[in-house]
Design a protein around this motif. Structure first.
Motif, PDB file in Angstrom:
ATOM      1  N   TYR A   1       0.893  -1.224   0.025  1.00  0.00           N
ATOM      2  CA  TYR A   1       0.039  -0.038  -0.031  1.00  0.00           C
ATOM      3  C   TYR A   1       0.956   1.166  -0.152  1.00  0.00           C
ATOM      4  CZ  TYR A   1      -3.809  -3.264   1.384  1.00  0.00           C
ATOM      5  OH  TYR A   1      -4.905  -3.999   1.567  1.00  0.00           O
ATOM      6  N   PRO A   2       0.788   2.038  -0.844  1.00  0.00           N
ATOM      7  CA  PRO A   2       1.367   3.388  -0.755  1.00  0.00           C
ATOM      8  C   PRO A   2       0.763   4.037   0.284  1.00  0.00           C
ATOM      9  CG  PRO A   2      -0.404   3.411  -2.463  1.00  0.00           C
ATOM     10  CD  PRO A   2      -0.254   2.327  -2.044  1.00  0.00           C
ATOM     11  N   VAL A   3       1.773   4.767   1.033  1.00  0.00           N
ATOM     12  CA  VAL A   3       1.599   5.670   2.152  1.00  0.00           C
ATOM     13  C   VAL A   3       2.268   6.945   1.990  1.00  0.00           C
ATOM     14  CG1 VAL A   3       1.129   4.005   3.745  1.00  0.00           C
ATOM     15  CG2 VAL A   3       3.232   4.727   3.537  1.00  0.00           C
ATOM     16  N   THR A   4       2.104   7.818   3.080  1.00  0.00           N
ATOM     17  CA  THR A   4       2.685   9.425   2.684  1.00  0.00           C
ATOM     18  C   THR A   4       4.181   9.457   2.210  1.00  0.00           C
ATOM     19  OG1 THR A   4       1.046  10.410   4.053  1.00  0.00           O
ATOM     20  CG2 THR A   4       2.827  11.636   3.442  1.00  0.00           C
ATOM     21  N   PHE A   5       4.992   8.638   3.155  1.00  0.00           N
ATOM     22  CA  PHE A   5       6.594   8.663   2.996  1.00  0.00           C
ATOM     23  C   PHE A   5       7.003   7.154   2.455  1.00  0.00           C
ATOM     24  CE2 PHE A   5       5.773  11.251   7.002  1.00  0.00           C
ATOM     25  CZ  PHE A   5       5.929  12.284   6.168  1.00  0.00           C
ATOM     26  N   GLY A   6       6.220   6.696   1.498  1.00  0.00           N
ATOM     27  CA  GLY A   6       6.840   5.346   0.883  1.00  0.00           C
ATOM     28  C   GLY A   6       5.626   4.516   0.682  1.00  0.00           C
ATOM     29  N   GLU A   7       6.048   3.098   0.985  1.00  0.00           N
ATOM     30  CA  GLU A   7       5.222   2.078   0.704  1.00  0.00           C
ATOM     31  C   GLU A   7       5.258   0.956   1.970  1.00  0.00           C
ATOM     32  OE1 GLU A   7       4.334  -0.287  -3.338  1.00  0.00           O
ATOM     33  OE2 GLU A   7       6.143  -1.293  -2.291  1.00  0.00           O
ATOM     34  N   VAL A   8       4.162   0.518   2.443  1.00  0.00           N
ATOM     35  CA  VAL A   8       4.135  -0.570   3.364  1.00  0.00           C
ATOM     36  C   VAL A   8       3.556  -1.770   2.841  1.00  0.00           C
ATOM     37  CG1 VAL A   8       3.934   1.337   5.217  1.00  0.00           C
ATOM     38  CG2 VAL A   8       2.037   0.307   4.370  1.00  0.00           C
ATOM     39  N   GLU A   9       3.899  -2.852   3.450  1.00  0.00           N
ATOM     40  CA  GLU A   9       3.350  -4.102   3.131  1.00  0.00           C
ATOM     41  C   GLU A   9       2.577  -4.690   4.354  1.00  0.00           C
ATOM     42  OE1 GLU A   9       4.321  -8.075   0.788  1.00  0.00           O
ATOM     43  OE2 GLU A   9       6.013  -7.061   1.715  1.00  0.00           O
ATOM     44  N   LEU A  10       1.480  -5.122   4.233  1.00  0.00           N
ATOM     45  CA  LEU A  10       0.595  -5.705   5.284  1.00  0.00           C
ATOM     46  C   LEU A  10       0.500  -7.416   4.963  1.00  0.00           C
ATOM     47  CD1 LEU A  10      -1.072  -5.014   7.543  1.00  0.00           C
ATOM     48  CD2 LEU A  10      -3.152  -4.744   6.126  1.00  0.00           C
ATOM     49  N   LEU A  11       1.105  -8.113   5.841  1.00  0.00           N
ATOM     50  CA  LEU A  11       0.998  -9.310   5.658  1.00  0.00           C
ATOM     51  C   LEU A  11       0.376 -10.125   6.773  1.00  0.00           C
ATOM     52  CD1 LEU A  11       5.083  -9.648   5.071  1.00  0.00           C
ATOM     53  CD2 LEU A  11       3.268 -10.192   3.371  1.00  0.00           C
ATOM     54  N   ARG A  12      -0.555 -11.134   6.330  1.00  0.00           N
ATOM     55  CA  ARG A  12      -1.094 -12.101   7.405  1.00  0.00           C
ATOM     56  C   ARG A  12      -0.323 -13.126   8.025  1.00  0.00           C
ATOM     57  NH1 ARG A  12      -6.483 -13.674   8.300  1.00  0.00           N
ATOM     58  NH2 ARG A  12      -7.402 -12.723   6.441  1.00  0.00           N
ATOM     59  N   ASP A  13      -0.095 -13.188   9.256  1.00  0.00           N
ATOM     60  CA  ASP A  13       0.340 -14.444   9.994  1.00  0.00           C
ATOM     61  C   ASP A  13      -0.281 -15.747   9.640  1.00  0.00           C
ATOM     62  OD1 ASP A  13       1.664 -16.098  11.708  1.00  0.00           O
ATOM     63  OD2 ASP A  13       1.563 -14.694  13.246  1.00  0.00           O
ATOM     64  N   LEU A  14       0.514 -16.601   9.066  1.00  0.00           N
ATOM     65  CA  LEU A  14      -0.032 -17.977   8.962  1.00  0.00           C
ATOM     66  C   LEU A  14      -0.319 -18.753  10.110  1.00  0.00           C
ATOM     67  CD1 LEU A  14       2.066 -18.905   5.661  1.00  0.00           C
ATOM     68  CD2 LEU A  14      -0.135 -17.702   5.601  1.00  0.00           C
ATOM     69  N   ASP A  15       0.219 -18.453  11.048  1.00  0.00           N
ATOM     70  CA  ASP A  15       0.055 -18.993  12.487  1.00  0.00           C
ATOM     71  C   ASP A  15      -1.130 -18.651  13.156  1.00  0.00           C
ATOM     72  OD1 ASP A  15       2.173 -20.895  11.835  1.00  0.00           O
ATOM     73  OD2 ASP A  15       3.585 -19.461  12.473  1.00  0.00           O
ATOM     74  N   ARG A  16      -1.258 -17.295  12.920  1.00  0.00           N
ATOM     75  CA  ARG A  16      -2.535 -16.743  13.750  1.00  0.00           C
ATOM     76  C   ARG A  16      -3.534 -15.980  12.973  1.00  0.00           C
ATOM     77  NH1 ARG A  16      -1.148 -16.459  19.222  1.00  0.00           N
ATOM     78  NH2 ARG A  16      -2.752 -14.707  19.776  1.00  0.00           N
ATOM     79  N   PRO A  17      -4.515 -16.632  12.710  1.00  0.00           N
ATOM     80  CA  PRO A  17      -5.660 -16.062  11.578  1.00  0.00           C
ATOM     81  C   PRO A  17      -5.763 -14.417  11.652  1.00  0.00           C
ATOM     82  CG  PRO A  17      -6.362 -17.885  12.567  1.00  0.00           C
ATOM     83  CD  PRO A  17      -5.289 -17.838  13.414  1.00  0.00           C
ATOM     84  N   ASP A  18      -5.746 -13.882  12.665  1.00  0.00           N
ATOM     85  CA  ASP A  18      -5.857 -12.518  13.005  1.00  0.00           C
ATOM     86  C   ASP A  18      -4.840 -11.802  13.264  1.00  0.00           C
ATOM     87  OD1 ASP A  18      -8.801 -12.283  12.544  1.00  0.00           O
ATOM     88  OD2 ASP A  18      -9.386 -13.079  14.534  1.00  0.00           O
ATOM     89  N   GLY A  19      -3.575 -12.447  13.061  1.00  0.00           N
ATOM     90  CA  GLY A  19      -2.116 -11.761  13.206  1.00  0.00           C
ATOM     91  C   GLY A  19      -1.873 -11.103  11.799  1.00  0.00           C
TER      92      GLY A  19
END
Length: 280
Positions: free
Chosen positions: A12-30
């Motif tokens: 995802y683009p943000v103001t100061f660059g780009e971030v990545e959002l990753l799901r934790d495969l070991d914790r469904p809501d992590g």
């Protein structure tokens, strides 16, 4: 009642660059939030008391040793707001002011990571210096300094002038928690501790033993207060954590930082650089 939107993995683009959002495969809501390959935050949306990063666990150990009851907290550096979520779950009625300069990141966390579910939380899109200057005396019980540029603490948030502002904002029994990263020799963190010690009478330093010995680059937590810190409980909780850590204070800390000069605005400071393979 409308069902909460499910977060989506991706970049995802943000103001100061780009971030990545990753799901934790070991914790469904992590969910893990990274920027430039550097892990920034981890949250479990169904269990805010679950803390994945060791340094955040150390901060929580200190917070859990503070007197019971809700806290008025200032957080410099927002990320996914892991600690505000934790504190609100453990201490209902707590109030949070989160300071985060990246407006795009704030919006992403609102949209994807259910920030509105955290009660009594306000966000100000400001830098840490400007935000502190605008806060009144005796505003907070807890001041959390966890702001990074890449993998390094911004020097302007580590100076004597800034720590004087933090001391002004905290109540007489308030607590500062600062996250500092450093490597072999701990030259930077020693200067930060010396700086904080000029503004606060009581200071402690917590980290894993391997980081204290300079064997690897990592995070150290500085705890400080105008009032006496609960060193005994903090030491025991840190030693008994999932990843055991040491707590150094008093004369031992004085010896550790011997000769380190406080940082002042305008000083040329060599900030530590993590090894290139640290986050591989």
């Amino acid at each position: 009642m409308a069902r909460e939107k499910e977060p989506l993995s991706g970049r995802y683009p943000v103001t100061f660059g780009e971030v990545e959002l990753l799901r934790d495969l070991d914790r469904p809501d992590g969910w893990l939030l990274t920027m430039g390959g550097v892990p920034q935050s981890y949250v479990d949306l169904s269990d805010p008391t679950y803390l994945d990063f060791t340094y955040v666990q150390l901060m929580a150990e200190v917070i859990d040793c503070l007197p019971e009851g809700p806290l008025d907290a200032v957080h410099i550096g927002g990320g996914a707001c892991t600690l505000p979520r934790y504190i609100s779950a453990k201490r209902p009625g707590s109030r949070h002011l989160v300071v985060e300069p990246d407006a795009g990141l704030v919006q992403l966390v609102r949209d994807q990571l259910r920030l509105k579910s955290v009660p009594r939380l306000k966000v100000r899109v400001l830098d840490g210096r400007s935000a502190a200057a605008g806060l009144p005396d005796g505003f907070a019980d807890l001041f959390v300094l966890d702001a990074f540029s890449g993998a390094t603490m911004p020097v302007e948030l580590a100076t004597a002038q800034y720590m004087a502002e933090v001391a002004r904002i905290l109540r007489p029994d308030g607590t500062l928690l600062a996250n500092v990263a450093d490597g072999k020799g701990l030259a930077f963190v020693k200067r930060v501790v010396a700086t904080i010690g000029g503004a606060f009478r009581h200071v402690a330093l917590l980290a894993e033993p391997g980081i204290f010995r300079g064997r690897r680059f990592g995070n150290l937590i500085v705890a400080a207060s105008p009032a006496e810190l609960p060193i005994g409980p903090i030491t025991r909780r840190a030693a008994g954590g999932a990843v055991p850590a040491r707590c150094v204070s008093g004369e031992d800390l004085t010896r550790l930082i011997a000769g380190a000069r406080p940082i002042r605005d305008g000083d040329a400071v060599l900030t530590p650089v993590p090894p290139p393979d640290l986050f591989d």
